[in-house]
Enzyme design. Structure first.
Site, PDB file in Angstrom:
ATOM      1  N   LYS A  23      35.380 -48.987  -7.652  1.00 57.23           N
ATOM      2  CA  LYS A  23      34.184 -49.077  -8.489  1.00 57.23           C
ATOM      3  C   LYS A  23      34.394 -48.242  -9.763  1.00 57.23           C
ATOM      4  O   LYS A  23      34.999 -47.177  -9.718  1.00 57.23           O
ATOM      5  CB  LYS A  23      33.019 -48.508  -7.673  1.00 57.23           C
ATOM      6  CG  LYS A  23      31.661 -48.821  -8.235  1.00 57.23           C
ATOM      7  CD  LYS A  23      30.574 -48.339  -7.274  1.00 57.23           C
ATOM      8  CE  LYS A  23      29.453 -47.747  -8.099  1.00 57.23           C
ATOM      9  NZ  LYS A  23      28.510 -46.965  -7.347  1.00 57.23           N
ATOM     10  N   LYS A  42      32.089 -42.432 -13.050  1.00 54.93           N
ATOM     11  CA  LYS A  42      31.990 -41.480 -14.141  1.00 54.93           C
ATOM     12  C   LYS A  42      33.115 -40.461 -14.087  1.00 54.93           C
ATOM     13  O   LYS A  42      33.411 -39.797 -15.047  1.00 54.93           O
ATOM     14  CB  LYS A  42      30.646 -40.774 -14.099  1.00 54.93           C
ATOM     15  CG  LYS A  42      30.369 -40.126 -12.747  1.00 54.93           C
ATOM     16  CD  LYS A  42      28.956 -39.615 -12.642  1.00 54.93           C
ATOM     17  CE  LYS A  42      28.777 -38.837 -11.365  1.00 54.93           C
ATOM     18  NZ  LYS A  42      28.158 -39.556 -10.274  1.00 54.93           N
ATOM     19  N   LYS A  86      29.929 -32.756  -0.580  1.00 56.88           N
ATOM     20  CA  LYS A  86      29.918 -31.802  -1.695  1.00 56.88           C
ATOM     21  C   LYS A  86      30.421 -30.438  -1.260  1.00 56.88           C
ATOM     22  O   LYS A  86      30.990 -29.705  -2.063  1.00 56.88           O
ATOM     23  CB  LYS A  86      28.514 -31.690  -2.294  1.00 56.88           C
ATOM     24  CG  LYS A  86      28.126 -32.913  -3.110  1.00 56.88           C
ATOM     25  CD  LYS A  86      26.888 -32.654  -3.962  1.00 56.88           C
ATOM     26  CE  LYS A  86      26.522 -33.895  -4.763  1.00 56.88           C
ATOM     27  NZ  LYS A  86      25.235 -33.769  -5.425  1.00 56.88           N
TER      28      LYS A  86
END
Ligand code: TRP
Length: 332
Positions: free
Chosen positions: A196, A199, A114
């Site tokens: 995969k 989102k 992150k």
């Protein structure tokens, strides 16, 4: 009667959930609520470790609650609440900070990832994220935490910190175990079936969101990539696209992959993709309708949250009081 074990899980209200989450996490929660004393939190305090639009965060908190209720999470069976409604989370986090080393946090994989993705905002909260998560878990004397691979390291830290505290004083926290869930069907991207379904995919046509309406769902399935040849056969190595669609069809109809293959024997890709789209839309539509109905009843939703927060706080405050006593906070 044997005492039931306590299970803790939380999800950030920022996630734009896909059908992968429905088949994975949400389905697991539905099963778990019957076997454990479950605490399910909406982790809005974790969410603000990256910048949020306040109005959206507020709105997503309610819509996520409504979604869970619409999927069948039962607020009578489990404690469903919003993290910031229980101040003990922030309070225990502060104490646990003093039992956590900076070096440990710097080595966390998710923190490193992150930090790269949000280089303009590497704030203390981002670094402290695992400690807040440890506080979440430890406040409830949790036995098990169902996690995916990405959260594994965080549960390890929660265990380490719990043991460290217990060793420094006397046993205070239950040391939680990670529960690695069978993930059900793995659902991949419709445009790039080697990845995969996510989102935040580059191509929004690759993911089916739980908010997609029927036409959108069907359009996206019609555009799904298939493979050369024309046979509808489960063969992930050579037919990644078709195999992914078969897995989705199987997950949404409850049929086995073999039965799914049989349903489409001799049919073309066009019919097949339409049928998969319809099977998914047929499952999503009632959930979406129920979610809208719930969202129109704010008083009910707030009632659920109020009662959830009260029940959560009762357990959490007991643990916090013990902690404050052990560390020598003068109590009135
Ligand atoms: N960090 C988790 C995630 O993003 C959410 C979370 C917050 C959590 N607190 C937790 C998960 C405690 C399990 C237990 O997925």
């Amino acid at each position: 009667m044997e005492e039931r074990k306590t299970l803790y899980s939380a999800i950030q209200p920022t996630n734009n959930l896909t059908i992968g989450n429905l088949i994975g996490a949400i389905k697991n929660w539905l099963n778990l609520q019957n076997d454990y004393d479950c605490y399910f939190a909406i982790a809005n305090m974790h969410a603000i470790t990256v910048r949020q639009v306040p109005a959206e965060l507020r709105q997503k908190t309610l819509s996520m609650l409504a979604l869970y209720l619409a999927c069948g999470i039962d607020p009578e069976k489990c404690v469903l609440y919003v993290q910031s409604h229980v101040p003990a989370h922030a309070e225990l986090c502060w104490v646990l900070n003093t039992f956590t080393y900076v070096g440990e946090m710097e080595r966390m994989t998710q923190f490193k990832d992150k930090s790269l993705r949000h280089a303009e905002n590497i704030n203390m909260g981002l670094m402290d994220y695992p400690v807040l998560m440890a506080a979440d878990i430890l406040l409830y004397q949790t036995d098990v935490v169902p996690v995916g691979l990405d959260q594994r390291q965080h549960v390890e830290i929660a265990r380490d910190v719990a043991q460290r505290f217990n060793n420094a004083f006397t046993p205070t926290f239950k040391v939680p175990e990670a529960l690695y869930m069978k993930v059900g069907a793995k659902i991949n991207d419709l445009q790039d079936p080697s990845k995969k379904m996510s989102k935040s995919a580059e191509n929004p046509n690759g993911s089916i969101f739980l908010t997609d309406d029927r036409d959108t769902v069907i359009r996206k399935f019609k555009r799904a990539v298939t493979d050369s040849g024309s046979e509808i056969k489960y063969d992930p190595e050579n037919k990644a696209g078709v195999s992914n669609l078969l897995s989705i069809y199987s997950a949404f109809t409850g049929k086995s992959v073999l039965e799914a293959e049989a349903d489409f024997a001799g049919k073309g890709y066009g019919d097949f993709k339409l049928a998969v789209g319809e099977a998914v839309a047929d499952r999503l539509t009632p959930i979406q309708n129920e979610q809208s109905k719930l969202l129109a009843d704010k008083a009910y939703l707030e009632g659920v949250l109020r009662s959830g927060a009260e029940r959560a706080a009762k357990t959490a405050n007991k643990t916090l009081a013990k902690v404050y006593k052990k560390i020598g906070f003068y109590q009135l």
